[in-house]
Design a protein around this motif. Structure first.
Motif, mmCIF file in Angstrom:
data_model
loop_
_atom_site.group_PDB
_atom_site.id
_atom_site.type_symbol
_atom_site.label_atom_id
_atom_site.label_comp_id
_atom_site.label_asym_id
_atom_site.label_seq_id
_atom_site.Cartn_x
_atom_site.Cartn_y
_atom_site.Cartn_z
ATOM 1 N N ALA A 101 0.837 -1.201 0.000
ATOM 2 C CA ALA A 101 0.000 0.000 0.000
ATOM 3 C C ALA A 101 0.872 1.252 0.000
ATOM 4 N N LEU A 102 1.922 1.231 0.797
ATOM 5 C CA LEU A 102 2.854 2.360 0.824
ATOM 6 C C LEU A 102 3.537 2.517 -0.528
ATOM 7 N N ALA A 103 3.924 1.396 -1.137
ATOM 8 C CA ALA A 103 4.571 1.448 -2.456
ATOM 9 C C ALA A 103 3.633 2.053 -3.500
ATOM 10 N N ALA A 104 2.376 1.630 -3.504
ATOM 11 C CA ALA A 104 1.419 2.174 -4.483
ATOM 12 C C ALA A 104 1.267 3.677 -4.314
ATOM 13 N N THR A 105 1.222 4.124 -3.080
ATOM 14 C CA THR A 105 1.088 5.558 -2.807
ATOM 15 C C THR A 105 2.331 6.322 -3.239
ATOM 16 N N ILE A 106 3.481 5.849 -2.824
ATOM 17 C CA ILE A 106 4.743 6.544 -3.118
ATOM 18 C C ILE A 106 5.013 6.603 -4.615
ATOM 19 N N PHE A 107 4.833 5.475 -5.294
ATOM 20 C CA PHE A 107 5.190 5.442 -6.710
ATOM 21 C C PHE A 107 4.159 6.142 -7.589
ATOM 22 N N THR A 108 2.929 6.267 -7.123
ATOM 23 C CA THR A 108 1.960 7.114 -7.824
ATOM 24 C C THR A 108 2.385 8.580 -7.689
#
Length: 193
Positions: A101-108
């Motif tokens: 979830a953190l990865a999806a947020t950061i990379f978006t």
């Protein structure tokens, strides 16, 4: 030299740390050279699409950070005796889900930020292209970080080495190397075809 002897501190003694970490750091340094060579081979792609060069440090750095977060959480749970590395461990899966979830947020956010930067400097890739590159690469890097974190933590524990000493160097180096390869492969696939 009392400084380099193992005493009552056990694994916290300088001698023990040097004997444990020096060979590991030598091996990891050699592995990271591959990431540099891979980046060097990608000069043409990065020259042609300059915004990708802007993404490289953030992409690799954030991937390493995600792996470091999970490694630290697993090591802490291991020291507290609350982890079993059981595939049915719900807290383990909750930590993995949080990393994704953190990865999806950061990379978006990375894709949007680079797109805005591209507009400001007058060079550009479409937001769609950047989102595909950033999210596909970022989530793949997060998967690599998760696997590396679990394997490094469990492996260190099984070898009798304090995971706090080994997991973060292992995970960040593995993510640097394989993250670079994944990022460049996905960028080529999206932009070159």
């Amino acid at each position: 030299m009392a400084l380099f002897t193992d005493d009552a501190l056990g694994s916290w003694g300088a001698g023990h740390i040097i004997r444990t970490m020096f060979p590991l750091l030598v091996v990891l340094s050699v592995i990271v050279l591959w990431a540099g060579i891979t980046l060097e081979d990608a000069n043409e792609l990065l020259d042609r699409y300059g915004l990708l060069a802007v993404m490289v440090p953030a992409m690799i750095g954030m991937g390493g950070n995600l792996g470091s977060i999970l490694s630290a959480r697993l090591s802490t749970r291991l020291h507290l005796g609350t982890t079993t590395f059981d595939p049915t461990d719900r807290l383990l899966w909750a930590n993995v889900a949080a990393i994704f979830a953190l990865a999806a947020t950061i990379f978006t956010a990375l894709a949007v930020g680079v797109w805005l930067f591209g507009i400001a400097v007058g060079t550009g890739l479409s937001l769609g292209q950047l989102l595909v590159i950033s999210l596909a690469s970022g989530l793949s890097i997060a998967a690599i970080a998760v696997v590396a974190s679990v394997v490094a933590t469990y492996g260190s524990y099984r070898l009798g080495i304090d995971p706090d000493d080994t997991t973060i160097p292992i995970v960040t180096n593995v993510v640097d190397v394989f993250g670079m390869v994944v990022f460049l492969a996905i960028s080529r696939w999206v932009l070159v075809g």
